[in-house]
Design a protein around this motif. Structure first.
Motif, mmCIF file in Angstrom:
data_model
loop_
_atom_site.group_PDB
_atom_site.id
_atom_site.type_symbol
_atom_site.label_atom_id
_atom_site.label_comp_id
_atom_site.label_asym_id
_atom_site.label_seq_id
_atom_site.Cartn_x
_atom_site.Cartn_y
_atom_site.Cartn_z
ATOM 1 N N GLN A 381 0.824 -1.210 0.000
ATOM 2 C CA GLN A 381 0.000 0.000 0.000
ATOM 3 C C GLN A 381 0.859 1.261 0.000
ATOM 4 O O GLN A 381 0.502 2.255 -0.646
ATOM 5 C CB GLN A 381 -0.935 -0.005 1.209
ATOM 6 C CG GLN A 381 -2.051 -1.032 1.112
ATOM 7 C CD GLN A 381 -2.863 -1.137 2.386
ATOM 8 O OE1 GLN A 381 -2.468 -0.629 3.440
ATOM 9 N NE2 GLN A 381 -4.001 -1.813 2.310
ATOM 10 N N MET A 382 1.990 1.226 0.707
ATOM 11 C CA MET A 382 2.891 2.378 0.719
ATOM 12 C C MET A 382 3.538 2.596 -0.648
ATOM 13 O O MET A 382 4.050 3.674 -0.933
ATOM 14 C CB MET A 382 3.967 2.201 1.790
ATOM 15 C CG MET A 382 3.425 2.118 3.215
ATOM 16 S SD MET A 382 2.585 3.615 3.766
ATOM 17 C CE MET A 382 3.996 4.662 4.135
ATOM 18 N N HIS A 383 3.512 1.564 -1.496
ATOM 19 C CA HIS A 383 3.972 1.694 -2.880
ATOM 20 C C HIS A 383 2.820 2.076 -3.817
ATOM 21 O O HIS A 383 2.978 2.029 -5.038
ATOM 22 C CB HIS A 383 4.584 0.370 -3.364
ATOM 23 C CG HIS A 383 5.962 0.107 -2.845
ATOM 24 N ND1 HIS A 383 6.206 -0.440 -1.602
ATOM 25 C CD2 HIS A 383 7.190 0.313 -3.405
ATOM 26 C CE1 HIS A 383 7.509 -0.563 -1.430
ATOM 27 N NE2 HIS A 383 8.130 -0.117 -2.490
ATOM 28 N N HIS A 384 1.641 2.410 -3.241
ATOM 29 C CA HIS A 384 0.444 2.743 -4.025
ATOM 30 C C HIS A 384 -0.001 1.552 -4.877
ATOM 31 O O HIS A 384 -0.545 1.720 -5.971
ATOM 32 C CB HIS A 384 0.690 3.966 -4.915
ATOM 33 C CG HIS A 384 1.296 5.130 -4.190
ATOM 34 N ND1 HIS A 384 0.614 5.843 -3.224
ATOM 35 C CD2 HIS A 384 2.545 5.674 -4.255
ATOM 36 C CE1 HIS A 384 1.403 6.789 -2.739
ATOM 37 N NE2 HIS A 384 2.579 6.708 -3.343
ATOM 38 N N GLY A 385 0.249 0.346 -4.357
ATOM 39 C CA GLY A 385 -0.115 -0.860 -5.079
ATOM 40 C C GLY A 385 -1.179 -1.662 -4.355
ATOM 41 O O GLY A 385 -1.757 -1.218 -3.357
ATOM 42 N N ASN A 386 -1.438 -2.848 -4.863
ATOM 43 C CA ASN A 386 -2.430 -3.752 -4.283
ATOM 44 C C ASN A 386 -1.834 -5.148 -4.176
ATOM 45 O O ASN A 386 -0.952 -5.525 -4.955
ATOM 46 C CB ASN A 386 -3.689 -3.818 -5.154
ATOM 47 C CG ASN A 386 -4.383 -2.475 -5.281
ATOM 48 O OD1 ASN A 386 -4.890 -1.935 -4.312
ATOM 49 N ND2 ASN A 386 -4.389 -1.927 -6.489
ATOM 50 N N ILE A 387 -2.347 -5.928 -3.228
ATOM 51 C CA ILE A 387 -1.964 -7.327 -3.116
ATOM 52 C C ILE A 387 -3.228 -8.148 -2.946
ATOM 53 O O ILE A 387 -4.179 -7.709 -2.281
ATOM 54 C CB ILE A 387 -0.991 -7.574 -1.942
ATOM 55 C CG1 ILE A 387 -0.565 -9.048 -1.913
ATOM 56 C CG2 ILE A 387 -1.580 -7.142 -0.612
ATOM 57 C CD1 ILE A 387 0.570 -9.340 -0.956
ATOM 58 N N ARG A 388 -3.270 -9.298 -3.569
ATOM 59 C CA ARG A 388 -4.431 -10.177 -3.440
ATOM 60 C C ARG A 388 -3.968 -11.630 -3.445
ATOM 61 O O ARG A 388 -2.913 -11.968 -3.992
ATOM 62 C CB ARG A 388 -5.433 -9.938 -4.571
ATOM 63 C CG ARG A 388 -4.860 -10.115 -5.963
ATOM 64 C CD ARG A 388 -5.890 -9.784 -7.035
ATOM 65 N NE ARG A 388 -5.267 -9.695 -8.355
ATOM 66 C CZ ARG A 388 -4.797 -8.567 -8.871
ATOM 67 N NH1 ARG A 388 -4.886 -7.448 -8.187
ATOM 68 N NH2 ARG A 388 -4.243 -8.550 -10.066
ATOM 69 N N CYS A 389 -4.789 -12.451 -2.847
ATOM 70 C CA CYS A 389 -4.559 -13.892 -2.849
ATOM 71 C C CYS A 389 -5.532 -14.518 -3.834
ATOM 72 O O CYS A 389 -6.735 -14.268 -3.778
ATOM 73 C CB CYS A 389 -4.771 -14.462 -1.447
ATOM 74 S SG CYS A 389 -4.681 -16.264 -1.384
ATOM 75 N N THR A 390 -5.010 -15.321 -4.745
ATOM 76 C CA THR A 390 -5.857 -15.951 -5.746
ATOM 77 C C THR A 390 -5.325 -17.349 -6.029
ATOM 78 O O THR A 390 -4.471 -17.856 -5.300
ATOM 79 C CB THR A 390 -5.899 -15.090 -7.032
ATOM 80 O OG1 THR A 390 -6.785 -15.692 -7.969
ATOM 81 C CG2 THR A 390 -4.520 -14.950 -7.651
ATOM 82 N N THR A 391 -5.849 -17.984 -7.059
ATOM 83 C CA THR A 391 -5.368 -19.306 -7.452
ATOM 84 C C THR A 391 -5.048 -19.305 -8.939
ATOM 85 O O THR A 391 -5.599 -18.517 -9.709
ATOM 86 C CB THR A 391 -6.414 -20.402 -7.175
ATOM 87 O OG1 THR A 391 -7.636 -20.072 -7.857
ATOM 88 C CG2 THR A 391 -6.679 -20.546 -5.694
ATOM 89 N N LEU A 392 -4.137 -20.180 -9.327
ATOM 90 C CA LEU A 392 -3.794 -20.380 -10.727
ATOM 91 C C LEU A 392 -4.059 -21.831 -11.078
ATOM 92 O O LEU A 392 -3.741 -22.735 -10.312
ATOM 93 C CB LEU A 392 -2.311 -20.076 -10.979
ATOM 94 C CG LEU A 392 -1.799 -18.688 -10.590
ATOM 95 C CD1 LEU A 392 -0.324 -18.577 -10.931
ATOM 96 C CD2 LEU A 392 -2.585 -17.612 -11.305
ATOM 97 N N ASN A 393 -4.638 -22.046 -12.240
ATOM 98 C CA ASN A 393 -4.829 -23.420 -12.708
ATOM 99 C C ASN A 393 -4.842 -23.430 -14.229
ATOM 100 O O ASN A 393 -4.342 -22.508 -14.857
ATOM 101 C CB ASN A 393 -6.108 -24.039 -12.124
ATOM 102 C CG ASN A 393 -7.313 -23.135 -12.300
ATOM 103 O OD1 ASN A 393 -7.405 -22.401 -13.283
ATOM 104 N ND2 ASN A 393 -8.223 -23.167 -11.345
ATOM 105 N N ASP A 394 -5.380 -24.481 -14.819
ATOM 106 C CA ASP A 394 -5.446 -24.611 -16.275
ATOM 107 C C ASP A 394 -4.055 -24.593 -16.900
ATOM 108 O O ASP A 394 -3.784 -23.890 -17.861
ATOM 109 C CB ASP A 394 -6.301 -23.485 -16.871
ATOM 110 C CG ASP A 394 -6.583 -23.708 -18.357
ATOM 111 O OD1 ASP A 394 -6.800 -22.720 -19.065
ATOM 112 O OD2 ASP A 394 -6.565 -24.870 -18.799
#
Length: 414
Positions: A381-394
C-alpha cells in the motif's frame, strides 16, 4: 509417472543431430528430430513443443531466423535454443533480438548441455504459469464484477466468524512455538529451581537457560516486527526509481539469500525471464521494504507447500502496471486439517493476527504471530499498489492438468 515433455531438434547435419539425440536419450523428454525446416514446422504445429533446439545452418529455402519467426507467430511461443558457432556474431545478435534465449556452441560438455536444456524447460514452465495467471486474473475479475453483491453479503457473514476466530488466533500466536508463551513457561519453571547453600542464588541447568535465551530472542524479533510496522506507517516512505529488471533482480538475489530455508524440505524456486524490451520499464520502489515483503511471501510459500515442490516467482510488465506473483502448490491436509487457503478466507488473511493454519513452523526461524501478511500488505500500500490472494490453474502441461496453485499477486503502478 509424469509424461515426457516434448522437445524438437532441427539440425541439417545428420551426424550432429544423432549426437544430440544420444546425449538426450536418457532425459525425460519426448524427442522429435529432423534435418528439415519444413518438417520441423509441421511437427511443431501438431505438438506445440515447449523447447526447440535449432541449428543455425539449415538446408532448404528457410533460414534459421525465418524458422524462429514462424515459431514465434503463434499464441504460445516455444523456448528456442540455437545451435551456433562463436563465429556467427551477427546471427547471434539478430536471433537474440527476435527472442532466442540461449545459444549452444559445438563441443559443449554433455553435462552442461543437459543443464542448458533443463533451464530452458524451467523457463517454459514459468511462462506457462504466467499465461495461466493472466487467464485466471481475467476470470477472477469477471467473476468479481458479476458477484460483487454476493461477495459483500458473504463478507458480512464472515465478519462474525472472523471476530470469533480473532482472539483464538491471537492466543495461538502468543502461546505456540518460540516466544512469549514458551518464555513464560520457562520462567515459571525457575521458581522450583534449587538454590545455593546461602539461598542467595538459583542453580539453573544450562539447558533451561539456553531455551530462555532462544525464546528471548524470538520475543525480541516480535518487538522488532511491531517496531517495523510502526516505522512503516509513521516515517516518510522513500521511493526510488528502479527498472523492472532491477525489481526482478531483488527476487533473484532473494533466492540466493534464502537457500538454507529452501533446502530444509527439498524445495526449489524458479523465476521467469524478463524480455529485454520490458526490463527497462520504470517504477517507484523502496528497495529494503520490497525485499522484506517478497521474503515474507516466499517463506510463506515454502512453509505451506509440499515437500520437494517448486515455488515460482513471476515478474510481469503489463502496460501500466507490474505484477510480482509468488505461487506454490498447496500442502495436503496438515495437523489441523487445513489445505491451501479457503476462498472465503482470502479477504481476511491480511488482517492482523488472522491465521488460516495454527501449525507452527519453527524450522524456518520465522515469527508465527499472524502479522507477516499484514506487514506485506502495508508495504504494498505504501507503494500505491495492491496485493491479493488468488489461485492459478489450467496449466498447459498435461501432467499438471487440473492442478491449482495458491498465488500471492503484488500489483505496482508504472
Amino acid at each position: 509417472m509424469s509424461k515426457k515433455r516434448p522437445l524438437l531438434i532441427v539440425e541439417s547435419d545428420a551426424g550432429y543431430l544423432q549426437t544430440l539425440q544420444r546425449q538426450l536419450a536418457d532425459e525425460p523428454y519426448a524427442l522429435t528430430a529432423t534435418t528439415s525446416a519444413d518438417d520441423a514446422l509441421s511437427a511443431f504445429a501438431k505438438i506445440q513443443h515447449e523447447v526447440v533446439l535449432l541449428g543455425a545452418n539449415l538446408a532448404g529455402d528457410l533460414t534459421a531466423l525465418q524458422v524462429c519467426q514462424r515459431l514465434f507467430e503463434g499464441d504460445i511461443a516455444p523456448i528456442v535454443l540455437m545451435l551456433v558457432g562463436t563465429d556467427k556474431a551477427e546471427l547471434i545478435i539478430e536471433a537474440h533480438r527476435i527472442g532466442v534465449i540461449d545459444f549452444i556452441v559445438p563441443g559443449i560438455d554433455a553435462a552442461e548441455f543437459i543443464q542448458v536444456v533443463e533451464r530452458a524447460f524451467a523457463r517454459a514452465e514459468a511462462e506457462a504459469v504466467g499465461r495461466a495467471a493472466e487467464r485466471d486474473r481475467r476470470r477472477h475479475i469477471e467473476k468479481q464484477l458479476a458477484s460483487r453483491r454476493v461477495a459483500e453479503q458473504l463478507l458480512r457473514r464472515q465478519n462474525d466468524k472472523f471476530a470469533r476466530a480473532l482472539f483464538g488466533n491471537i492466543h495461538t500466536s502468543f502461546t505456540q512455538g518460540r516466544g512469549i508463551g514458551s518464555l513464560t513457561t520457562l520462567l515459571a519453571m525457575l521458581a522450583g529451581s534449587p538454590t545455593t547453600p546461602d539461598g542467595q542464588n538459583y542453580l539453573i541447568p544450562k539447558e533451561i537457560l539456553d531455551l530462555i535465551f532462544s525464546n528471548q530472542s524470538a520475543v525480541g524479533d516480535m518487538i522488532d516486527m511491531f517496531s517495523e510496522l510502526q516505522l512503516l506507517v509513521s516515517q516518510d516512505f522513500v521511493l526510488h526509481d528502479v527498472t523492472v529488471g532491477e525489481l526482478h533482480a531483488i527476487a533473484r538475489n532473494l533466492v540466493y539469500e534464502l537457500k538454507p530455508q529452501i533446502d530444509i524440505r527439498g524445495h526449489s524456486v524458479v523465476l521467469n525471464d524478463i524480455p529485454a524490451r520490458q526490463a527497462g520499464g520504470k517504477l517507484k520502489v523502496n528497495w529494503e521494504f520490497m525485499r522484506k515483503a517478497l521474503k515474507e511471501l516466499v517463506l510463506n510459500a515454502l512453509k505451506f507447500s509440499p515437500v520437494g515442490s517448486t515455488v515460482m516467482i513471476l515478474t510481469e510488465h503489463l502496460q501500466t502496471r507490474v505484477l510480482v506473483t509468488v505461487c506454490n502448490l498447496p500442502e495436503g491436509n496438515g495437523a489441523d486439517g487445513v489445505m491451501g487457503i479457503p476462498e472465503e478466507q482470502r479477504a481476511l488473511i491480511f488482517e492482523p493476527f488472522f491465521r488460516v493454519s495454527r501449525v507452527v513452523h519453527e524450522q524456518y526461524s520465522t515469527l508465527e504471530y499472524g502479522l507477516g501478511l499484514t506487514f506485506v500488505e502495508k508495504i504494498v500500500q505504501m507503494h500505491h499498489g495492491n496485493i491479493r490472494c488468488t489461485t492459478l490453474n489450467d496449466f498447459e502441461r498435461q501432467d499438471m492438468a487440473g492442478t491449482e496453485m495458491i498465488a500471492m499477486e503484488i500489483e505496482l503502478p508504472i
